[in-house]
Scaffold this motif. Structure first.
Motif, PDB file in Angstrom:
ATOM      1  N   MET A   1       1.962  -2.189  -1.788  1.00  0.00           N
ATOM      2  CA  MET A   1       1.665  -3.247  -2.956  1.00  0.00           C
ATOM      3  C   MET A   1       0.439  -3.017  -3.573  1.00  0.00           C
ATOM      4  O   MET A   1      -0.478  -3.948  -3.743  1.00  0.00           O
ATOM      5  CB  MET A   1       1.805  -4.471  -2.148  1.00  0.00           C
ATOM      6  N   HIS A   2       0.056  -1.804  -3.668  1.00  0.00           N
ATOM      7  CA  HIS A   2      -1.220  -1.439  -4.495  1.00  0.00           C
ATOM      8  C   HIS A   2      -0.723  -1.645  -6.049  1.00  0.00           C
ATOM      9  O   HIS A   2       0.408  -1.404  -6.289  1.00  0.00           O
ATOM     10  CB  HIS A   2      -1.788   0.323  -4.422  1.00  0.00           C
ATOM     11  N   GLY A   3      -1.840  -1.966  -6.842  1.00  0.00           N
ATOM     12  CA  GLY A   3      -1.651  -2.203  -8.315  1.00  0.00           C
ATOM     13  C   GLY A   3      -0.826  -1.218  -9.104  1.00  0.00           C
ATOM     14  O   GLY A   3       0.027  -1.550 -10.311  1.00  0.00           O
ATOM     15  N   ASP A   4      -0.806   0.242  -8.866  1.00  0.00           N
ATOM     16  CA  ASP A   4      -0.245   1.075  -9.626  1.00  0.00           C
ATOM     17  C   ASP A   4       1.436   1.287  -9.146  1.00  0.00           C
ATOM     18  O   ASP A   4       1.918   2.012  -9.669  1.00  0.00           O
ATOM     19  CB  ASP A   4      -0.861   2.361  -9.359  1.00  0.00           C
TER      20      ASP A   4
ATOM     21  N   THR B   1      -1.815   1.934   3.368  1.00  0.00           N
ATOM     22  CA  THR B   1      -1.917   0.442   3.550  1.00  0.00           C
ATOM     23  C   THR B   1      -1.298   0.077   4.532  1.00  0.00           C
ATOM     24  O   THR B   1      -0.601   0.855   5.428  1.00  0.00           O
ATOM     25  CB  THR B   1      -1.175  -0.240   2.407  1.00  0.00           C
ATOM     26  N   PRO B   2      -1.486  -1.119   5.319  1.00  0.00           N
ATOM     27  CA  PRO B   2      -0.948  -1.579   6.659  1.00  0.00           C
ATOM     28  C   PRO B   2       0.555  -1.391   6.944  1.00  0.00           C
ATOM     29  O   PRO B   2       1.044  -1.030   7.706  1.00  0.00           O
ATOM     30  CB  PRO B   2      -1.137  -2.865   6.818  1.00  0.00           C
ATOM     31  N   GLY B   3       1.389  -1.532   5.527  1.00  0.00           N
ATOM     32  CA  GLY B   3       2.767  -1.438   6.057  1.00  0.00           C
ATOM     33  C   GLY B   3       3.192  -0.374   4.799  1.00  0.00           C
ATOM     34  O   GLY B   3       4.739  -0.412   4.559  1.00  0.00           O
TER      35      GLY B   3
ATOM     36  N   ALA C   1      11.872  -2.876   7.638  1.00  0.00           N
ATOM     37  CA  ALA C   1      10.990  -2.046   8.892  1.00  0.00           C
ATOM     38  C   ALA C   1      11.317  -0.732   8.660  1.00  0.00           C
ATOM     39  O   ALA C   1      12.568  -0.422   8.131  1.00  0.00           O
ATOM     40  CB  ALA C   1      11.012  -2.713  10.018  1.00  0.00           C
ATOM     41  N   PRO C   2      10.389   0.147   9.292  1.00  0.00           N
ATOM     42  CA  PRO C   2      10.677   1.611   9.348  1.00  0.00           C
ATOM     43  C   PRO C   2      12.054   1.812  10.162  1.00  0.00           C
ATOM     44  O   PRO C   2      12.297   1.161  10.959  1.00  0.00           O
ATOM     45  CB  PRO C   2       9.705   2.276  10.083  1.00  0.00           C
TER      46      PRO C   2
ATOM     47  N   ALA D   1       8.126  -5.405   5.071  1.00  0.00           N
ATOM     48  CA  ALA D   1       7.776  -6.829   5.759  1.00  0.00           C
ATOM     49  C   ALA D   1       6.364  -6.772   6.055  1.00  0.00           C
ATOM     50  O   ALA D   1       5.857  -7.772   5.792  1.00  0.00           O
ATOM     51  CB  ALA D   1       8.908  -7.134   6.828  1.00  0.00           C
ATOM     52  N   LYS D   2       6.105  -5.758   6.897  1.00  0.00           N
ATOM     53  CA  LYS D   2       4.509  -5.643   7.138  1.00  0.00           C
ATOM     54  C   LYS D   2       3.684  -5.570   6.080  1.00  0.00           C
ATOM     55  O   LYS D   2       2.617  -6.320   6.094  1.00  0.00           O
ATOM     56  CB  LYS D   2       4.530  -4.392   8.151  1.00  0.00           C
ATOM     57  N   GLU D   3       3.886  -4.781   5.057  1.00  0.00           N
ATOM     58  CA  GLU D   3       3.228  -4.922   4.158  1.00  0.00           C
ATOM     59  C   GLU D   3       2.967  -6.320   3.064  1.00  0.00           C
ATOM     60  O   GLU D   3       1.808  -6.671   2.854  1.00  0.00           O
ATOM     61  CB  GLU D   3       3.843  -3.861   2.953  1.00  0.00           C
ATOM     62  N   TYR D   4       4.161  -6.955   3.136  1.00  0.00           N
ATOM     63  CA  TYR D   4       4.230  -8.223   2.503  1.00  0.00           C
ATOM     64  C   TYR D   4       3.428  -9.122   3.201  1.00  0.00           C
ATOM     65  O   TYR D   4       2.746  -9.845   2.738  1.00  0.00           O
ATOM     66  CB  TYR D   4       5.679  -8.736   2.130  1.00  0.00           C
TER      67      TYR D   4
END
Ligand SMILES: [Zn+2]
Length: 340
Positions: free
Chosen positions: A165-168, A246-248, A228-229, A190-193
């Motif tokens: 979820m980076h802006g680009d 990023t974390p997810g 999830a992965p 899910a982890k990223e969100y």
């Protein structure tokens, strides 16, 4: 000039002919330039012919088994670097030496943004959405225009997958406050969100990123499947754990009729620095050690299995191959392998 193209080996009849041909061509060329007023001060003046600025093609398409893959150039950002964004834990001259060795300038670099559409034959799946309207004034955020040029209507995108979820990557989800892909459903980690929507991210260094997620991603949550992965996006397309940038952060393994492609997203973001020196720190990696470990794991798999990969920030068309070398990997851009 003609001396330089004269063969050094003993003259044959053929080389004599080619040499005479070259001299004749050179003479004709000089006459032509004189006629055009280019080398004669007395020649007629001509209006300037405008240069056509953009040297880059915007989309690239190939078949992968029964799938059709299209990479699309959302834009290119030219700026200072790659150091200290890449190799931030290194001495500047160490990074400069690696760049020079690879025929790259040490103070400027170009970073491309490359979403991908996979047509499985039954649905169109878009991976990431570019920078969006906010970057359009600077020649980026061009995904919509590139889709049009590639013959894909945004309304025909069935699924939008967000790798992280980076802006680009999320910037093109919304257009004028409405979903840019009107008929799409969404797939996201899910982890990223959960990371970007947690209270802890709403202030400090992640504040802007969290606000962007709140504005562009959260309104789509009810149309989103959080994965999830190991989960499948569609038959033949599976999420791969690529945490660290990023974390997810997720990569994706794509396979159809025995043909395979890794979509690495932001696992590796400079085709020389992070590829040849995967341990070097990158400013944009949230967890630098985890990102390096992920690079070595995923790039190592691509190299060992000799499969092609698509990388979001690789030089357009953002497709290539890897082989393990020294402490890292050498990137070879795809040429005709995928379109034979
Ligand atoms: Zn990115």
């Amino acid at each position: 000039m003609t001396d330089q193209i004269t063969p050094r080996h003993p003259r044959s009849a053929a080389s004599d002919i080619s040499r005479r041909g070259a001299i004749a061509l050179a003479a004709a060329g000089a006459a032509g330039m004189a006629g055009a007023g280019l080398i004669s001060a007395s020649g007629p003046a001509r209006a300037a012919v405008p240069m056509q600025a953009d040297p880059r093609p915007g989309h690239y398409r190939f078949r992968l088994g029964g799938f059709e893959i299209t990479t699309l150039l959302d834009g290119v950002r030219v700026g200072e670097g790659p150091y200290p964004t890449f190799g931030s834990d290194q001495q500047p001259e160490t990074v400069a030496a690696l760049l020079e060795e690879n025929f790259l300038p040490t103070d400027r670099f170009a970073n491309g943004f490359t979403p991908v559409v996979v047509n499985t034959g039954s649905e169109r799946i878009l991976f990431d959405t570019g920078l969006g309207a906010g970057a359009r004034g600077n020649g980026m955020g061009m995904l919509g225009a590139q889709l049009a040029a590639a013959g894909i209507d945004p309304g025909e995108i069935d699924t939008v997958v967000i790798t992280h979820m980076h802006g680009d990557h999320i910037g093109g989800l919304m257009e004028n406050g409405a979903p840019a892909f009107a008929n799409a459903r969404y797939v996201m980690g899910a982890k990223e969100y959960d990371f970007w929507t947690a209270d802890a991210q709403k202030s400090g260094p992640t504040e802007r990123g969290a606000a962007a997620v709140a504005a562009s991603v959260t309104p789509l949550a009810e149309k989103t499947r959080f994965i999830a992965p190991g989960d499948a996006v569609a038959s033949g397309i599976e999420a791969v754990e690529a945490f660290g940038h990023t974390p997810g952060h997720l990569a994706f393994h794509i396979e159809s009729a025995g043909q395979r492609l890794m979509l690495t997203a932001d696992t590796v973001n400079h085709f020389v620095v992070s590829m040849q020196r995967p341990d070097w720190h990158v400013v944009y990696d949230t967890d630098k050690a985890a990102a390096a470990a992920t690079r070595k794991k995923i790039l190592g798999m691509i190299a060992a299995e000799r499969i092609p990969f698509a990388g979001y920030h690789m030089p357009f068309p953002a497709l290539g191959y890897l082989d393990a070398r020294d402490e890292g990997f050498r990137f070879t851009a795809a040429s005709y392998q995928l379109v034979l």
